[in-house]
Design a protein around this motif. Structure first.
Motif, mmCIF file in Angstrom:
data_model
loop_
_atom_site.group_PDB
_atom_site.id
_atom_site.type_symbol
_atom_site.label_atom_id
_atom_site.label_comp_id
_atom_site.label_asym_id
_atom_site.label_seq_id
_atom_site.Cartn_x
_atom_site.Cartn_y
_atom_site.Cartn_z
ATOM 1 N N ASP A 354 0.830 -1.201 0.000
ATOM 2 C CA ASP A 354 0.000 0.000 0.000
ATOM 3 C C ASP A 354 0.870 1.258 0.000
ATOM 4 N N ALA A 355 1.988 1.207 0.725
ATOM 5 C CA ALA A 355 2.916 2.341 0.717
ATOM 6 C C ALA A 355 3.484 2.550 -0.688
ATOM 7 N N PHE A 356 3.814 1.447 -1.367
ATOM 8 C CA PHE A 356 4.297 1.540 -2.745
ATOM 9 C C PHE A 356 3.230 2.137 -3.660
ATOM 10 N N LEU A 357 2.004 1.646 -3.550
ATOM 11 C CA LEU A 357 0.933 2.146 -4.415
ATOM 12 C C LEU A 357 0.667 3.629 -4.169
ATOM 13 N N ALA A 358 0.701 4.046 -2.911
ATOM 14 C CA ALA A 358 0.485 5.454 -2.589
ATOM 15 C C ALA A 358 1.608 6.312 -3.172
ATOM 16 N N ALA A 359 2.850 5.815 -3.055
ATOM 17 C CA ALA A 359 3.985 6.547 -3.617
ATOM 18 C C ALA A 359 3.878 6.610 -5.139
ATOM 19 N N LEU A 360 3.476 5.498 -5.747
ATOM 20 C CA LEU A 360 3.310 5.465 -7.202
ATOM 21 C C LEU A 360 2.243 6.461 -7.641
ATOM 22 N N ASP A 361 1.125 6.509 -6.931
ATOM 23 C CA ASP A 361 0.058 7.460 -7.262
ATOM 24 C C ASP A 361 0.566 8.898 -7.178
ATOM 25 N N GLU A 362 1.355 9.160 -6.157
ATOM 26 C CA GLU A 362 1.869 10.519 -5.979
ATOM 27 C C GLU A 362 2.822 10.891 -7.114
#
Length: 370
Positions: A354-362
């Protein structure tokens, strides 16, 4: 002035995944997430911890150079003779031993590309020629991410001593299926050794992706590589193994073994891990379920992600790879970029993913805004 061999001087340095603690200090955050090295997120198995504690009491003694207990356990597990099994300091060391055992200068090693990044380096060290066969799309309209076994077979010539087939393939996660792999094995000349590199075998969920050891039986020029570093959670202890149909192949690899390179602790831990197979299977099931969730989340974001049979996913982002990985690191997420091709992302815990996905979205929102 003392100089190394030209082939060694020209070798690129191996780049391991960054240390998350170092990155956290560098960018001033409490914690960074490492999804770069395909480790499992689970702690060591309880039986492994107990075995390590017991083995530590004998650390003043050399390890068993033949790893007899571990070799016997592996032979029993796979229904082979112990003479067909070789242990080593990780599967990558066994890859090097294979090159040393079967390649002279002027011979060649063939493999798909991109695949495990050590294959071309090992060829250079052995003085052999590296024959790199481009990957092909695994599905219509998809990226080039899968072994082209017909082209690989066609690349085999009189000089080819070893062929590596990484299945599932690292770093793309794709796997070749039974019928095409059997056709390939039946095509390769009997004097060329085919090594099925199955470091990620335990994460395979596609029933049509064969167990290499079963395909090996009755084929004297086939051997299988596996490791305890991934599914079995022993990356820090370095222990892998090779199973060969022909004991002469195993014996040749054994002769290039660096004495005592599989430590007492590694041997004890691997034996304990094998006795904990039910728990390992549960952990692998959790990893593959999370892999499916991560794959779905990436596809929902419009990314073209092929089905993975390993404990990582591949983002075929081409020229964006290096920049995207750097931007993710600035957001405390470490991935593994392959410049100009893509990014490999290890399946972590749900929180890490989830941290990766949030960073990717950003990162993507910033890119779009520009």
């Amino acid at each position: 002035m003392v100089s190394a061999r030209p082939a060694v001087q020209e070798l690129p340095a191996y780049r391991p995944g960054r240390n998350p603690a170092d990155l956290a200090r560098e960018i001033g955050v409490a914690r960074a997430v490492k999804l770069a090295s395909n480790e499992v997120a689970f702690p060591p198995l309880p039986a492994v911890v107990e075995a390590l504690a017991a083995a530590a009491a004998e650390a003043n003694r050399y390890p068993d150079n033949g790893a007899v207990v571990l070799t016997s356990a592996l032979a029993q597990r796979y229904g082979v003779d112990p003479a067909q099994v070789v242990t080593g300091c990780g599967a990558v060391m066994l890859c090097q031993q294979l090159a040393q055992s079967f390649n002279d200068p002027g011979t060649s090693i063939a493999f798909a590309w991109r695949s495990f990044e050590m294959y071309p380096l090992l060829a250079r060290v052995a003085g052999a020629r590296a024959v790199q066969v481009p990957l092909a799309p695994g599905r219509p309209g998809g990226p080039a991410d899968t072994h082209d076994l017909e082209a690989l077979a066609a690349a085999v010539d009189d000089t080819t001593r070893v062929v590596f087939v990484c299945n599932p393939n690292n770093p793309t996660g794709t796997a070749v299926r039974r019928a095409e792999l059997e056709r390939f094995l039946d095509t390769v000349p009997a004097d060329t050794l085919v090594v099925l590199d199955e470091a990620y075998r335990e994460f395979v969920t596609d029933a049509d992706v064969p167990d290499g050891i079963e395909l090996m039986r009755g084929r004297p020029n086939v051997a299988v590589l596996r490791t305890f570093s991934k599914a079995w959670g022993l990356a820090g202890l370095r222990v892998g193994y090779l199973v060969a149909e022909d004991p002469a192949v195993a014996d040749a690899v054994r002769k290039t073994h660096v004495p005592f390179s599989v430590s007492s602790l590694a041997q004890a831990a691997a034996v304990a891990a094998l006795a904990s197979e039910d728990e390992v299977r549960r952990r692998c099931a959790a990893v593959t379920a999370e892999r499916d969730r991560l794959t779905s989340a990436l596809r929902e974001r419009g990314l073209d992600v092929s089905d993975s049979q390993a404990n990582f996913v591949w983002l075929a982002v081409g020229e964006e790879a290096a920049g995207l990985a750097a931007a993710l690191e600035q957001r405390a997420v470490i991935t593994r970029p392959f410049a100009g091709e893509g990014i490999r992302v290890t399946v972590g815990t749900p929180e890490e993913d989830d941290a990766f996905l949030a960073a990717l979205d950003e990162v993507r929102s910033v890119t779009i805004a520009r």
